[in-house]
Design an enzyme around this catalytic site. Structure first.
Site, mmCIF file in Angstrom:
data_model
loop_
_atom_site.group_PDB
_atom_site.id
_atom_site.type_symbol
_atom_site.label_atom_id
_atom_site.label_comp_id
_atom_site.label_asym_id
_atom_site.label_seq_id
_atom_site.Cartn_x
_atom_site.Cartn_y
_atom_site.Cartn_z
ATOM 1 N N CYS A 60 12.312 -0.721 -3.696
ATOM 2 C CA CYS A 60 12.107 -2.146 -3.977
ATOM 3 C C CYS A 60 11.407 -2.862 -2.814
ATOM 4 O O CYS A 60 11.197 -2.301 -1.746
ATOM 5 C CB CYS A 60 13.438 -2.810 -4.280
ATOM 6 S SG CYS A 60 14.522 -2.903 -2.836
ATOM 7 N N ALA A 63 13.360 -3.056 0.387
ATOM 8 C CA ALA A 63 13.310 -1.789 1.129
ATOM 9 C C ALA A 63 12.033 -1.705 1.961
ATOM 10 O O ALA A 63 12.052 -1.266 3.112
ATOM 11 C CB ALA A 63 13.399 -0.610 0.170
ATOM 12 N N ARG A 94 16.473 6.118 7.157
ATOM 13 C CA ARG A 94 15.068 6.497 7.227
ATOM 14 C C ARG A 94 14.754 7.437 8.390
ATOM 15 O O ARG A 94 13.645 7.906 8.542
ATOM 16 C CB ARG A 94 14.212 5.230 7.289
ATOM 17 C CG ARG A 94 12.734 5.459 7.081
ATOM 18 C CD ARG A 94 12.116 4.251 6.456
ATOM 19 N NE ARG A 94 10.681 4.190 6.600
ATOM 20 C CZ ARG A 94 10.062 3.517 7.555
ATOM 21 N NH1 ARG A 94 10.755 2.859 8.472
ATOM 22 N NH2 ARG A 94 8.754 3.486 7.600
ATOM 23 N N HIS A 193 6.019 -4.562 2.365
ATOM 24 C CA HIS A 193 5.209 -4.334 3.572
ATOM 25 C C HIS A 193 4.362 -5.577 3.861
ATOM 26 O O HIS A 193 4.285 -6.037 4.998
ATOM 27 C CB HIS A 193 4.248 -3.154 3.409
ATOM 28 C CG HIS A 193 4.882 -1.860 3.018
ATOM 29 N ND1 HIS A 193 4.217 -0.907 2.289
ATOM 30 C CD2 HIS A 193 6.113 -1.365 3.256
ATOM 31 C CE1 HIS A 193 5.010 0.129 2.109
ATOM 32 N NE2 HIS A 193 6.160 -0.126 2.676
HETATM 33 S S1 CFN Z 1 6.954 2.896 2.540
HETATM 34 FE FE1 CFN Z 1 5.495 4.059 3.762
HETATM 35 S S2 CFN Z 1 5.174 3.427 5.777
HETATM 36 S S3 CFN Z 1 3.577 4.658 2.979
HETATM 37 FE FE2 CFN Z 1 4.583 6.400 3.785
HETATM 38 S S4 CFN Z 1 3.914 6.665 5.816
HETATM 39 FE FE3 CFN Z 1 6.813 7.214 2.922
HETATM 40 S S5 CFN Z 1 7.865 6.264 1.263
HETATM 41 MO MO1 CFN Z 1 9.427 6.905 2.765
HETATM 42 S S6 CFN Z 1 9.518 5.031 4.077
HETATM 43 FE FE4 CFN Z 1 7.993 6.327 4.949
HETATM 44 FE FE5 CFN Z 1 5.753 5.528 5.835
HETATM 45 FE FE6 CFN Z 1 3.440 4.630 5.129
HETATM 46 FE FE7 CFN Z 1 7.720 4.883 2.900
HETATM 47 S S7 CFN Z 1 7.414 6.275 7.054
HETATM 48 S S8 CFN Z 1 8.301 8.272 4.111
HETATM 49 S S9 CFN Z 1 4.813 8.162 2.562
HETATM 50 N N1 CFN Z 1 6.372 5.764 4.034
HETATM 51 C C1 HCA Z 2 12.315 3.534 0.928
HETATM 52 C C2 HCA Z 2 12.607 4.419 2.107
HETATM 53 C C3 HCA Z 2 12.266 5.844 1.877
HETATM 54 C C4 HCA Z 2 13.206 6.513 0.876
HETATM 55 C C5 HCA Z 2 13.164 7.976 0.975
HETATM 56 C C6 HCA Z 2 13.663 8.815 -0.145
HETATM 57 C C7 HCA Z 2 12.376 6.565 3.239
HETATM 58 O O1 HCA Z 2 11.433 3.816 0.132
HETATM 59 O O2 HCA Z 2 12.978 2.538 0.812
HETATM 60 O O3 HCA Z 2 13.540 8.470 -1.323
HETATM 61 O O4 HCA Z 2 14.157 9.882 0.195
HETATM 62 O O5 HCA Z 2 11.440 7.181 3.655
HETATM 63 O O6 HCA Z 2 13.441 6.492 3.850
HETATM 64 O O7 HCA Z 2 10.945 5.965 1.420
#
Ligand code: CFN
Ligand code: HCA
Length: 541
Positions: A60, A63, A94, A193
């Site tokens: 969401c 998050a 995370r 974001h």
């Molecule tokens: S929201 Fe982003 S900020 S897009 Fe990426 S590299 Fe994932 S989903 Mo989980 S939280 Fe994480 Fe980053 Fe960019 Fe999210 S560190 S692993 S692919 N990510």
């Molecule tokens: C998020 C955080 C997340 C969830 C990871 C997952 C992360 O989207 O709110 O589904 O295992 O990296 O912690 O993307």
């Protein structure tokens, strides 16, 4: 690298067969099949609302704002205004690491701060409780700054977190700011974001002229969140080259890092999806240029270092970067030579977030593995399609707010397939365009690219393709393993990492080698499977 002999059009039909016609039509636009090995001139539908009822992998807006962008900052107290579940489930999940021994900065990451809203706060309003929480946090910790995060009920009942922030800021004399990041605000994390980054840009960036660090080549790393210690490995390499990592957005970061990041010479963008607009805004407001980098994969890391050195154009730096690459590579090559005979020819699927589904294909390629299918949970068309896609919208950077950024979603203004002629015309109007390496051009012929994959489609893909490894997150992990396929979490790294840089590549080779060559899950039978006939008999009776 080639895809096994499965007709992808048939596979797509199979994925869509169960849907009602309207849902099927929408989903079919989010499933893209590569016709060539290179760039193609077609669109994928992305960044659109998930059809209600579908079990999406997405998270969401709260998050994205609280967990992703502000979560990894050390010395800002992040208070979740809402029921306790939101704060609890975004607490340390995370795996963004911190350097607890770093001097001069508090570390509040181990704490979960929440107003713990109850039914009566929903009925009578939660502002009083929020003020009390801010006062309590201030009295206990005397932090530099406090951030407030709105959860769904806050928006529904109309608590004004911004008014509370202003009042408490005047009262306490520290920076306090609120985020309207209610979970339902956007179609995914991505809106969160935007909300987080816009506020950090307007409230914090550029508010200090006192440098935290000094160096000849000062860079910021945007979109690096230090998951599993990735940013530590990147910093190790940069330091070796004589490049100063001034501010990281936002892995292991501090308030002062953000406040004085405008003193850097260059912005390097690691995760384009979560932060490209901050790079744009800093270029507009402070004249700091930005380049795209990728430190996932040994070759990608070397390429990124060369790109940074080329930007500065300093012969000493260029030489030093080559020396560092030459020093680091033998260990990587030895590790790769050891595992590659066992990993070559294996297959993978990656469905992760907004950048890793692309970045990690580099590591799989190094290992001789093929990515059969990949996709993002919430990325936008530019992340998929690549090419000149980043218009710097002609507005004063300070006044740029979320509504203006929504222009991105308007295909009239934001079209990754915009023709060269139109781009030239818009450039005269003050627009800027940059090269960006997207996921689709990088994938092989016959590969499937699927946006916002869901539980049902994941199961179907596994049944059809039987990949050697599936990369996703915690929600997917156990259902995939029950199908006999190992799942690598590419969000949290499953307690592993770092995977970035040279040392990270070695860690990854070893972990993946183990997983694709000891498929324990395919050998385990769930206890209820063994007694299935009895159970069936029981239900029938
Ligand atoms: S929201 Fe982003 S900020 S897009 Fe990426 S590299 Fe994932 S989903 Mo989980 S939280 Fe994480 Fe980053 Fe960019 Fe999210 S560190 S692993 S692919 N990510
Ligand atoms: C998020 C955080 C997340 C969830 C990871 C997952 C992360 O989207 O709110 O589904 O295992 O990296 O912690 O993307």
């Amino acid at each position: 690298l080639t895809i096994p002999d499965i007709d992808p059009e048939e596979a797509r039909k199979e994925l869509l067969a169960k849907y009602p016609p309207k849902v099927g039509r929408k989903r079919s636009q989010q499933i893209y099949i590569k016709e060539t090995d290179g760039a193609e001139d077609r669109e994928i539908m992305a960044n659109v609302r998930t059809v209600p009822g579908i079990i999406t992998m997405r998270g969401c807006t709260y998050a994205g704002c609280k967990g992703v962008i502000l979560g990894p900052t050390r010395d800002i107290i992040n208070i979740t205004h809402g029921p306790i579940g939101c704060g609890f489930y975004s607490w340390l999940t995370r795996r963004n690491q911190t350097d607890a021994s770093a001097p001069g900065a508090e570390n509040y990451i181990p704490y979960a701060f929440s107003t713990d809203m109850q039914d009566e706060d929903i009925i009578f309003g939660g502002e009083k409780k929020l003020k009390k929480a801010i006062q309590e946090a201030y009295d206990l910790f005397k932090p530099k700054a406090i951030a407030i995060f709105s959860t769904c009920p806050v928006g529904l009942i109309g608590d004004d977190v911004h008014a509370v922030a202003r009042e408490m800021k005047a009262l306490l004399g520290i920076n306090i700011f609120g985020f309207s990041c209610e979970g339902y605000k956007g179609v995914s994390q991505s809106a969160g974001h935007h909300i987080a980054n816009n506020k950090i840009f307007t409230e914090v960036v550029g508010t200090s002229d006192t440098p935290v660090r000094k160096g000849k080549f000062m860079i910021n790393m945007l979109g690096e969140y230090n998951i599993g210690g990735d940013a530590f490995e990147i910093e190790r390499i940069l330091e070796k080259c004589g490049i100063t990592l001034n501010a990281t957005f936002s892995g292991n970061s501090t308030y002062n890092d953000f406040a004085s990041c405008q003193l850097s010479d260059l912005n390097c963008v690691m995760c384009h999806r979560s932060i490209n607009y901050v790079a744009d805004m800093m270029e507009t407001k402070y004249g700091i240029p930005w380049i795209k980098v990728n430190f996932i994969g040994a070759n990608a890391s070397a390429k990124s270092l060369r790109r940074i050195a080329a930007h500065f154009g300093d012969p000493e730096l260029i030489k030093r970067v080559e020396e560092v690459i030459a020093e680091e590579m033998p260990e990587v090559e030895a590790a790769l030579a050891e595992i590659k005979p066992r990993t070559t020819g294996k297959t993978a699927m990656l469905f992760v977030g907004g950048s890793r589904a692309h970045h990690y294909q580099e590591l799989f390629r190094e290992m001789g593995m093929t990515t059969l299918a990949a996709g993002y949970e919430f990325a936008h068309r530019d992340d998929y399609e690549g090419r000149h896609v980043i218009p710097t919208i002609k507005v004063d950077a300070d006044s740029r707010n979320i509504e203006e950024l929504e222009v991105e979603a308007d295909p009239e203004n934001y079209n990754p397939r915009m023709s060269e002629a139109e781009m030239k015309a818009r450039e005269k109007d003050g627009w800027k365009f940059k090269e960006y390496e997207g996921l689709i051009p990088d994938m092989p012929k016959k590969a499937m690219i699927i946006d916002d994959l869901n539980q049902y489609e994941a199961d179907k893909l596994i049944e059809m393709y039987k990949p050697d490894i599936f990369c996703a997150g915690i929600k997917e992990k156990y259902s995939v393993q029950k199908m006999g396929v190992p799942l690598k979490q590419l969000h949290s790294y499953d307690y592993g990492g770092p995977y970035a840089g040279f040392k990270g590549a070695i860690n990854y080779y070893k972990d993946i080698d183990r997983m694709v060559n000891s498929k324990v899950w395919s050998k385990v039978k769930a206890p209820w499977r063994a007694s299935e006939p009895e159970l069936t008999a029981c239900f029938v009776a």
